[in-house]
Write a protein that holds these residues in place. Sequence first.
Motif, PDB file in Angstrom:
ATOM      1  N   THR A  69      18.832  59.314  85.305  1.00 11.06           N
ATOM      2  CA  THR A  69      18.288  60.223  86.310  1.00 11.06           C
ATOM      3  C   THR A  69      16.917  59.766  86.780  1.00 11.06           C
ATOM      4  OG1 THR A  69      19.486  62.089  85.341  1.00 11.06           O
ATOM      5  CG2 THR A  69      17.616  62.613  86.746  1.00 11.06           C
ATOM      6  N   ILE A  70      16.075  59.402  85.825  1.00  9.85           N
ATOM      7  CA  ILE A  70      14.701  59.033  86.162  1.00  9.85           C
ATOM      8  C   ILE A  70      14.655  57.739  86.962  1.00  9.85           C
ATOM      9  CG2 ILE A  70      12.471  58.376  85.186  1.00  9.85           C
ATOM     10  CD1 ILE A  70      13.026  60.211  82.846  1.00  9.85           C
ATOM     11  N   ALA A  71      15.531  56.798  86.650  1.00  9.04           N
ATOM     12  CA  ALA A  71      15.485  55.500  87.319  1.00  9.04           C
ATOM     13  C   ALA A  71      15.627  55.649  88.835  1.00  9.04           C
ATOM     14  CB  ALA A  71      16.584  54.592  86.761  1.00  9.04           C
ATOM     15  N   ASN A  72      16.543  56.498  89.290  1.00  9.17           N
ATOM     16  CA  ASN A  72      16.701  56.708  90.734  1.00  9.17           C
ATOM     17  C   ASN A  72      15.433  57.260  91.362  1.00  9.17           C
ATOM     18  OD1 ASN A  72      19.230  55.779  91.445  1.00  9.17           O
ATOM     19  ND2 ASN A  72      20.261  57.707  91.051  1.00  9.17           N
ATOM     20  N   VAL A  73      14.841  58.281  90.712  1.00 10.31           N
ATOM     21  CA  VAL A  73      13.648  58.918  91.260  1.00 10.31           C
ATOM     22  C   VAL A  73      12.465  57.955  91.267  1.00 10.31           C
ATOM     23  CG1 VAL A  73      12.026  60.835  90.943  1.00 10.31           C
ATOM     24  CG2 VAL A  73      14.464  61.178  90.498  1.00 10.31           C
ATOM     25  N   ALA A  74      12.425  57.019  90.321  1.00  8.30           N
ATOM     26  CA  ALA A  74      11.263  56.141  90.156  1.00  8.30           C
ATOM     27  C   ALA A  74      11.250  54.959  91.122  1.00  8.30           C
ATOM     28  CB  ALA A  74      11.216  55.614  88.717  1.00  8.30           C
ATOM     29  N   LEU A  75      12.337  54.700  91.829  1.00 10.17           N
ATOM     30  CA  LEU A  75      12.452  53.458  92.597  1.00 10.17           C
ATOM     31  C   LEU A  75      11.309  53.211  93.588  1.00 10.17           C
ATOM     32  CD1 LEU A  75      16.300  53.249  93.235  1.00 10.17           C
ATOM     33  CD2 LEU A  75      14.935  51.933  91.615  1.00 10.17           C
ATOM     34  N   PRO A  76      10.918  54.173  94.430  1.00 16.03           N
ATOM     35  CA  PRO A  76       9.817  53.878  95.357  1.00 16.03           C
ATOM     36  C   PRO A  76       8.522  53.499  94.645  1.00 16.03           C
ATOM     37  CG  PRO A  76      11.018  55.830  96.072  1.00 16.03           C
ATOM     38  CD  PRO A  76      11.508  55.502  94.692  1.00 16.03           C
ATOM     39  N   TRP A 101       8.599  64.782  87.175  1.00 18.03           N
ATOM     40  CA  TRP A 101       7.271  65.050  86.630  1.00 18.03           C
ATOM     41  C   TRP A 101       6.689  63.792  85.982  1.00 18.03           C
ATOM     42  CZ3 TRP A 101       6.124  65.808  81.143  1.00 18.03           C
ATOM     43  CH2 TRP A 101       4.779  66.159  80.911  1.00 18.03           C
ATOM     44  N   LEU A 102       7.501  63.078  85.194  1.00 16.44           N
ATOM     45  CA  LEU A 102       7.021  61.864  84.529  1.00 16.44           C
ATOM     46  C   LEU A 102       6.672  60.783  85.544  1.00 16.44           C
ATOM     47  CD1 LEU A 102       9.522  61.651  81.531  1.00 16.44           C
ATOM     48  CD2 LEU A 102       7.094  62.228  81.419  1.00 16.44           C
ATOM     49  N   VAL A 103       7.558  60.582  86.528  1.00 14.06           N
ATOM     50  CA  VAL A 103       7.311  59.544  87.527  1.00 14.06           C
ATOM     51  C   VAL A 103       6.071  59.869  88.349  1.00 14.06           C
ATOM     52  CG1 VAL A 103       8.251  58.462  89.615  1.00 14.06           C
ATOM     53  CG2 VAL A 103       9.725  58.836  87.623  1.00 14.06           C
ATOM     54  N   GLY A 104       5.817  61.157  88.584  1.00 10.70           N
ATOM     55  CA  GLY A 104       4.619  61.546  89.319  1.00 10.70           C
ATOM     56  C   GLY A 104       3.342  61.151  88.604  1.00 10.70           C
ATOM     57  N   ALA A 155       8.787  56.982  82.199  1.00 14.98           N
ATOM     58  CA  ALA A 155      10.234  57.192  82.192  1.00 14.98           C
ATOM     59  C   ALA A 155      10.904  56.379  81.089  1.00 14.98           C
ATOM     60  CB  ALA A 155      10.816  56.798  83.549  1.00 14.98           C
ATOM     61  N   PHE A 156      10.289  55.270  80.719  1.00 16.39           N
ATOM     62  CA  PHE A 156      10.838  54.435  79.651  1.00 16.39           C
ATOM     63  C   PHE A 156      10.111  54.658  78.321  1.00 16.39           C
ATOM     64  CE2 PHE A 156      11.688  52.208  83.669  1.00 16.39           C
ATOM     65  CZ  PHE A 156      13.068  52.159  83.609  1.00 16.39           C
ATOM     66  N   TRP A 157       8.816  54.940  78.356  1.00 17.78           N
ATOM     67  CA  TRP A 157       8.081  55.226  77.122  1.00 17.78           C
ATOM     68  C   TRP A 157       8.676  56.421  76.382  1.00 17.78           C
ATOM     69  CZ3 TRP A 157       5.214  51.927  74.720  1.00 17.78           C
ATOM     70  CH2 TRP A 157       4.392  51.026  75.400  1.00 17.78           C
ATOM     71  N   ILE A 158       9.161  57.413  77.125  1.00 19.06           N
ATOM     72  CA  ILE A 158       9.658  58.631  76.481  1.00 19.06           C
ATOM     73  C   ILE A 158      10.855  58.363  75.579  1.00 19.06           C
ATOM     74  CG2 ILE A 158      11.275  59.302  78.316  1.00 19.06           C
ATOM     75  CD1 ILE A 158      10.436  62.181  77.889  1.00 19.06           C
ATOM     76  N   ASN A 159      11.563  57.253  75.815  1.00 16.98           N
ATOM     77  CA  ASN A 159      12.734  56.948  74.990  1.00 16.98           C
ATOM     78  C   ASN A 159      12.373  56.525  73.570  1.00 16.98           C
ATOM     79  OD1 ASN A 159      14.502  57.435  77.117  1.00 16.98           O
ATOM     80  ND2 ASN A 159      14.414  55.333  77.849  1.00 16.98           N
TER      81      ASN A 159
END
Length: 478
Positions: A33-40, A162-165, A171-175
């Motif tokens: 989910t996050i990867a799509n939102v993070a692209l720009p 929220w994370l990407v903002g 988005a990757f650290w949270i894993n």
Amino acid sequence: MDDTAGLRINEPQGRLLLLTTILGSGMAFLDGTIANVALPHIGAELDADLAGLQWVINGYTLTLASLILIGGSLGDRLGRKRVYAWGIGGFAIMSLACALAPTIETLVGARLLQGVAAALLTPGSLAMLQASFHPDDRMKAIGAWTGMLGIATAGGPVVGGWLVGIDWRLAFWINLPLAAIILVLLRWAPESRDEHASHHTDVPAVLLAPIGLAGITWALTAWPETGASATTLASLAVGVLACVAFVVAERSERDPMVPLSMFANRTFSVINLVTLLVYAALSGSMFFLAVYLQVSAGWTPLAAGAATVPMSIVMLFLASRFGGVATRYGARTPMLAGSLVIVVALSLLALAPDDPSFVRHILPGVTLMGFGLSMLVAPLTGTVLAAAPQSRSGLASGINNAVSRTAGLLAIAVLPLVVGLSGREYEQGPAVADAYRGAMWSCAALVLAGAVLAALGLQQRCDQASVVAPEREATATS
């Protein structure tokens, strides 16, 4: 496992196993989910063109789609807990590599390896629940797993936005902390394996599947920039030849990864083709929607992520109900109705202007999308499972899952080419808005083609929908 043994859901060890599988699957869903939102934001910081951003998504999907069947078979053979732990550990390590990536090339390489890890952990959740719980509690455990993942799917876009903002690397650290918790909880999980599982590895399939998909995907992704260059055509030729060789090898393999004889069943073949069309439309539309809302409409990552929450909420409450409808009345009617509702939803989204209003231009479309997917997903997956022999239901589920992942891979590679978006144009609001509208119409056409195929290829009352696979309900929007 002996039917007289097994964990009970009201016991501490049973609850711990349930929590372990939910966290592992939730980590993979949240990452997607996050990867799509993070692209720009990734493109801006790493100075990436559109092809690079496509590969951030496609690199992960390529290896996951190619190897997910191998991941399932390794769990059956070597131990589901062990292979699940390998997947969790590998996913965490590759998440660290993604978070530290200094260039787009490094990030794509890490995403490729992250997909390998996901192929190990993805089949493990339900396999561990199925093998470890007492028969009386298995469906309760799977139902709880599905419900919790439905909540995670609904909340994922908000958390991701929220994370990407703050910083897309979060988005990757949270894993990392999630993976550490899962590995600790795994200490109390029972091990299980199939003592009768084949120890043969279909090496040609393992090699040819990723080569075929990679060659075709690379050529389609590069085409908008390079055109019919020698390199692009060579990549396309290698991919096509590898796919042909894969089919030939599977026909002669004594224990194939994908038994082609299963496709002799008309229902099985039709449903997998419908899956390919519908999930290509779903993946492509979500990819373009996330970019459009941020680049053209100027929304924050949080707002763009939250825009799809109504779709997940509708599915959370209605997907299982429509599964019951399909069980009683057959799968064909709800599948056709769901497909047509999705076509209407995508058409509404395609009408959005460059500066959309959420209430007027986005909310109706994503809400209808949730209704359509609720009608479609459960009967589609249940039918493909029941079309295969009971002894091969797990393999049928794996093949259908691989088809859905491959659909997303191809859609994200092809759609920018179809709508004429390339290079740095993803940074230009008007260009993105035009491409978005073209992509939505293209996705609507794909779903309509799937509806026609289902209408012509399935019987009036498709009773095979008596088995509903809950995992697809949870992952439809991931």
